[in-house]
Every structure is written in structure tokens, then in C-alpha cells.
Design an enzyme around this catalytic site. Structure first.
Site, mmCIF file in Angstrom:
data_model
loop_
_atom_site.group_PDB
_atom_site.id
_atom_site.type_symbol
_atom_site.label_atom_id
_atom_site.label_comp_id
_atom_site.label_asym_id
_atom_site.label_seq_id
_atom_site.Cartn_x
_atom_site.Cartn_y
_atom_site.Cartn_z
ATOM 1 N N ALA A 1 5.325 0.445 -6.970
ATOM 2 C CA ALA A 1 6.466 0.222 -8.109
ATOM 3 C C ALA A 1 7.229 1.433 -8.614
ATOM 4 O O ALA A 1 8.748 1.999 -8.977
ATOM 5 C CB ALA A 1 6.547 -0.271 -9.587
ATOM 6 N N CYS A 2 6.338 2.678 -9.395
ATOM 7 C CA CYS A 2 6.431 3.497 -9.556
ATOM 8 C C CYS A 2 7.058 4.815 -8.931
ATOM 9 O O CYS A 2 8.234 5.651 -9.316
ATOM 10 C CB CYS A 2 5.177 4.656 -10.701
ATOM 11 S SG CYS A 2 4.799 3.666 -11.749
ATOM 12 N N THR A 3 6.680 4.888 -7.668
ATOM 13 C CA THR A 3 7.284 5.107 -5.822
ATOM 14 C C THR A 3 9.361 5.007 -5.634
ATOM 15 O O THR A 3 10.258 6.001 -5.919
ATOM 16 C CB THR A 3 6.704 5.389 -5.137
ATOM 17 O OG1 THR A 3 5.637 6.494 -5.807
ATOM 18 C CG2 THR A 3 7.680 6.315 -4.042
#
Length: 151
Positions: free
Chosen positions: A45-47
Site C-alpha cells: 500500500a505504501c508503494t
């Protein structure tokens, strides 16, 4: 966990980015700052969130926004993450949680039946005068830039 709200003055901070540059919120006085907090470098999700901001970075700059990412990862971790995904904005290392605590995004989380302390994914849009204009609590990682730009 009690995070800051629109109308609050954004707490000042200084931290190192992935390239070892010292970055302070005051450096961006007169610009709109998208200060986004994310849990961990190199996670799905952060990527997705970072890549969405990367892909829309030129558009955001044209509209007067500066993007700053913050997590508790180290400068070295940020450097790997930024290099791997060709990220074109500063990622600030906040290993001692100073910024995370100032903005109220560090706190209890629940995931898969476990309770633990961590970073709540949240974005603060700070106006040219250093006041929080908007807080995005439910971030859509794959279209985060669009969420900011539609405000």
C-alpha cells in the site's frame, strides 16, 4: 490517538531526507505542503501511494504543492525505497517519532486480530501560512494525488 485538525497551526519540524538533506517545514513557507505519513517503506500500500504521488508530482508542483513523505524508517531504508521506485520528492526519516507524535499519527492500531503501536496512514495539507487546511484520514493509496488535487 488525537491527531491535528484543520485550522491548527502545523507543528514545525526538521528531519533528514533520503539523500541526507536537512528538510524543515519552514523551508516551504509560502507553498502548499502535502505532508503524508505512511507506515513502512517497500510495503504494497505504501508503494502504491508513493508511486501515485510520483506519477502526479509534476501536476502537483504546477498547482503549487510540495510533497513530503514521513515514516519511522531510517534514511538508508528511504534511500533504497526512493531509488527502487524513482521517487521524486523527499522522504523524511523520523526514527524517534518526533514528527509522528507532533501530528498525532503514532498510536494503537489493529491488524489481523493483533493490536500494536504504529503509524496511521494520514495526510495533512498545509497552506502557505503554515496552517493545516485539510486532513485526509481515509487515504486511497492508488489515487492519493487526485484526493489532494480535488480539494
Amino acid at each position: 490517538m488525537k491527531h491535528l485538525k484543520p485550522g491548527d497551526v502545523a507543528p514545525a519540524f526538521t528531519a533528514q531526507d533520503q539523500d541526507g538533506n536537512t528538510v524543515s517545514l519552514s523551508d516551504y513557507r509560502g507553498k502548499k505542503v502535502v505532508l503524508y505519513f505512511y507506515p513502512k517503506d517497500n510495503t504494497p500500500a505504501c508503494t502504491a501511494q508513493a508511486c501515485n504521488l510520483r506519477d502526479n508530482h509534476a501536476l502537483m508542483l504546477r498547482q503549487g504543492y510540495v510533497v513530503l513523505g514521513v515514516s519511522a524508517d531510517s534514511q538508508k531504508s528511504h534511500k533504497k525505497f526512493a531509488t527502487k521506485f524513482n521517487l521524486n520528492f523527499p522522504l523524511l526519516a523520523d526514527e524517534d517519532h518526533t514528527i509522528l507524535n507532533a501530528y498525532g499519527v503514532w498510536g494503537e492500531k489493529k491488524f489481523m486480530g493483533r493490536t500494536f503501536d504504529g503509524i496511521h496512514r494520514m495526510t495533512f495539507v498545509i497552506n502557505e501560512k503554515g496552517v493545516i487546511e485539510e486532513v485526509i484520514e481515509k487515504v486511497h493509496t492508488k489515487r492519493h494525488a487526485e484526493e489532494v488535487l480535488k480539494m
